[in-house]
Design a protein around this motif. Sequence first.
Motif, PDB file in Angstrom:
ATOM      1  N   TYR A 104      -2.145  -2.281  -1.477  1.00  0.00           N
ATOM      2  CA  TYR A 104      -1.916  -2.135  -0.035  1.00  0.00           C
ATOM      3  C   TYR A 104      -0.795  -1.132   0.194  1.00  0.00           C
ATOM      4  CZ  TYR A 104      -5.296  -5.636   1.212  1.00  0.00           C
ATOM      5  OH  TYR A 104      -6.476  -6.300   1.409  1.00  0.00           O
ATOM      6  N   GLN A 105      -1.112   0.113  -0.081  1.00  0.00           N
ATOM      7  CA  GLN A 105      -0.159   1.200   0.002  1.00  0.00           C
ATOM      8  C   GLN A 105      -0.195   1.836   1.378  1.00  0.00           C
ATOM      9  OE1 GLN A 105      -1.900   4.398  -2.651  1.00  0.00           O
ATOM     10  NE2 GLN A 105      -3.572   2.913  -2.596  1.00  0.00           N
ATOM     11  N   GLY A 106       0.971   2.254   1.840  1.00  0.00           N
ATOM     12  CA  GLY A 106       1.047   3.099   3.017  1.00  0.00           C
ATOM     13  C   GLY A 106       1.216   4.537   2.575  1.00  0.00           C
ATOM     14  N   PRO A 107       1.575   5.430   3.485  1.00  0.00           N
ATOM     15  CA  PRO A 107       1.608   6.860   3.152  1.00  0.00           C
ATOM     16  C   PRO A 107       2.630   7.229   2.088  1.00  0.00           C
ATOM     17  CG  PRO A 107       2.532   6.439   5.328  1.00  0.00           C
ATOM     18  CD  PRO A 107       1.866   5.175   4.911  1.00  0.00           C
ATOM     19  N   ILE A 108       3.791   6.595   2.089  1.00  0.00           N
ATOM     20  CA  ILE A 108       4.820   6.981   1.112  1.00  0.00           C
ATOM     21  C   ILE A 108       4.412   6.553  -0.288  1.00  0.00           C
ATOM     22  CG2 ILE A 108       7.251   6.806   0.481  1.00  0.00           C
ATOM     23  CD1 ILE A 108       6.626   8.292   3.149  1.00  0.00           C
ATOM     24  N   LEU A 109       4.011   5.305  -0.435  1.00  0.00           N
ATOM     25  CA  LEU A 109       3.572   4.862  -1.756  1.00  0.00           C
ATOM     26  C   LEU A 109       2.342   5.634  -2.205  1.00  0.00           C
ATOM     27  CD1 LEU A 109       4.600   2.784  -3.795  1.00  0.00           C
ATOM     28  CD2 LEU A 109       2.772   1.266  -3.036  1.00  0.00           C
ATOM     29  N   ASN A 110       1.484   6.006  -1.268  1.00  0.00           N
ATOM     30  CA  ASN A 110       0.289   6.759  -1.614  1.00  0.00           C
ATOM     31  C   ASN A 110       0.630   8.094  -2.270  1.00  0.00           C
ATOM     32  OD1 ASN A 110      -2.090   8.789  -0.099  1.00  0.00           O
ATOM     33  ND2 ASN A 110      -2.703   7.176  -1.509  1.00  0.00           N
ATOM     34  N   LEU A 111       1.652   8.780  -1.756  1.00  0.00           N
ATOM     35  CA  LEU A 111       2.048  10.060  -2.361  1.00  0.00           C
ATOM     36  C   LEU A 111       2.481   9.865  -3.809  1.00  0.00           C
ATOM     37  CD1 LEU A 111       4.113  11.592   0.597  1.00  0.00           C
ATOM     38  CD2 LEU A 111       1.805  12.247  -0.134  1.00  0.00           C
ATOM     39  N   PHE A 112       3.331   8.862  -4.035  1.00  0.00           N
ATOM     40  CA  PHE A 112       3.793   8.605  -5.404  1.00  0.00           C
ATOM     41  C   PHE A 112       2.634   8.178  -6.300  1.00  0.00           C
ATOM     42  CE2 PHE A 112       8.061   8.251  -3.466  1.00  0.00           C
ATOM     43  CZ  PHE A 112       8.796   8.972  -4.392  1.00  0.00           C
ATOM     44  N   GLN A 113       1.752   7.326  -5.783  1.00  0.00           N
ATOM     45  CA  GLN A 113       0.671   6.825  -6.635  1.00  0.00           C
ATOM     46  C   GLN A 113      -0.377   7.898  -6.927  1.00  0.00           C
ATOM     47  OE1 GLN A 113       0.718   2.120  -6.570  1.00  0.00           O
ATOM     48  NE2 GLN A 113      -0.717   2.937  -5.088  1.00  0.00           N
ATOM     49  N   LEU A 114      -0.586   8.831  -6.005  1.00  0.00           N
ATOM     50  CA  LEU A 114      -1.449   9.957  -6.319  1.00  0.00           C
ATOM     51  C   LEU A 114      -0.862  10.783  -7.465  1.00  0.00           C
ATOM     52  CD1 LEU A 114      -2.557  11.156  -2.766  1.00  0.00           C
ATOM     53  CD2 LEU A 114      -4.117  10.571  -4.642  1.00  0.00           C
ATOM     54  N   GLU A 115       0.444  11.033  -7.383  1.00  0.00           N
ATOM     55  CA  GLU A 115       1.086  11.821  -8.444  1.00  0.00           C
ATOM     56  C   GLU A 115       1.039  11.094  -9.781  1.00  0.00           C
ATOM     57  OE1 GLU A 115       5.096  14.243  -8.438  1.00  0.00           O
ATOM     58  OE2 GLU A 115       5.549  12.169  -9.003  1.00  0.00           O
ATOM     59  N   MET A 116       1.458   9.829  -9.790  1.00  0.00           N
ATOM     60  CA  MET A 116       1.542   9.120 -11.065  1.00  0.00           C
ATOM     61  C   MET A 116       0.165   8.929 -11.686  1.00  0.00           C
ATOM     62  SD  MET A 116       2.564   5.289  -9.652  1.00  0.00           S
ATOM     63  CE  MET A 116       2.683   4.489 -11.230  1.00  0.00           C
ATOM     64  N   THR A 117      -0.848   8.626 -10.856  1.00  0.00           N
ATOM     65  CA  THR A 117      -2.179   8.396 -11.397  1.00  0.00           C
ATOM     66  C   THR A 117      -2.806   9.693 -11.888  1.00  0.00           C
ATOM     67  OG1 THR A 117      -2.385   6.586  -9.796  1.00  0.00           O
ATOM     68  CG2 THR A 117      -4.371   7.253 -10.962  1.00  0.00           C
ATOM     69  N   ALA A 118      -2.518  10.809 -11.211  1.00  0.00           N
ATOM     70  CA  ALA A 118      -2.993  12.107 -11.692  1.00  0.00           C
ATOM     71  C   ALA A 118      -2.449  12.394 -13.090  1.00  0.00           C
ATOM     72  CB  ALA A 118      -2.573  13.212 -10.723  1.00  0.00           C
ATOM     73  N   LYS A 119      -1.178  12.102 -13.296  1.00  0.00           N
ATOM     74  CA  LYS A 119      -0.561  12.337 -14.605  1.00  0.00           C
ATOM     75  C   LYS A 119      -1.075  11.356 -15.653  1.00  0.00           C
ATOM     76  CE  LYS A 119       3.735  14.461 -12.952  1.00  0.00           C
ATOM     77  NZ  LYS A 119       3.695  15.642 -13.858  1.00  0.00           N
TER      78      LYS A 119
END
Length: 415
Positions: free
Chosen positions: A359-374
């Motif tokens: 249940y991510q909002g916009p801020i967590l979404n940015l971090f999780q996109l980055e971390m999951t991409a890596k």
Amino acid sequence: MSRDDAVHGDPTRRAFAKYGGTVALGGLLAGCTGGGDGEGDGADDGSADGNGADDGSADGDDSDGSGDTAESYMASISPMGEVTFESPPETVFTRLTHHADMAFALGRGNDVTALHAPDYYDGLWNQFVERLPGVSLDWSGRYSSWKPDKEKLYELDSDVHLADPAWITRQDAWDRADVDEVAENVSPWFGNSLSDRHQEPTDEWADGYQYYGLWEQFEIVADAFRERERYEALAEVREGLLSTIEEGLPPEEERPTAIMIAAADIESIYAYTLSNPGFLTSHTRPLGPRDAFEGSVECGTVVDFETMLEADPDVILYLGGMEPGTDMAGRRTAFEEVAVGSEIAAVRNDRIHPQGARYQGPILNLFQLEMTAKQLYPDAFGAWPRYEEGPYPAIPENERLFDRKRVADAIKGDL
């Protein structure tokens, strides 16, 4: 305000909720599974610029985007329809963390009066906030609102209830009359949660229920808060991040297989889907990993080691792995010490990686996109550090996929 004032029909300065008779039907309706996405892959929930028929735009005289206005204005979101605000909300009731994170992104993080498991999520979110210069967040000690008490909402006296009444009325103690009472006597409801995985609303909310992508809903909420500039600054960061991801993704046949799990112990391991419609997958769907279960496991299914070995994923994404009390080294060891588990490709190759929250909002979404991409594509986006504990890793500046300072400035309003 006291409850006695409310039940006698003495409206407060915020008692302006007026429910529209019809919600615009231009977007996705209850039961739909297709449509535009807004998360980078065109699969599910609307565009980032909110160009759907029910765009939630707020009418008012606040051209400078400062959040200050002396006039009432309207905003619209499903399932409530049109809601009238006397002034931009300051204190914010939430139930789920995608809404609490939206309040945080709009500079109201510390003004959240309630959320589910506040101390747990305060600890988890601050693992990421650590990397936003000059930003602080404190949700500790807030009212835990998983099963909210109506009397408590009167006591909290929040400026807005950033929560979905279609979900609230699933609770035994709530019905539509209770929702309307709180809206009239305390403050409006303005949130949408069944877009999480396109859940079916109950009959009383089913007529015209609309699903939104995470950032589509965030835009609507930002307009309701009169925070267009903050939204646009953060949306620009996200667009840049998605562009980087799209440019770096390898062909589908070269992508790893993956599964997402959550487990407090190895006896009860829950599997979650990676690409189904809804904002719960807004950080995995744009990355397009191949589902190791090949669609055979539904969201929230309990799986054993034999099932995981049969799927044999290249990568295991471990939900809750970044919560401060989680020992990721111990979780990895637990897999290695089970004979069947030790044979799984992700275990053999040390590719069990932590995740934050669904249940991510916009801020967590940015971090999780980055971390999951890596985590999925280290050759394309740089390696993810072998995380065991502590805050989000200090990624070298030249290996970051988005600008932390720009995000921090948007949250602080330094635009």
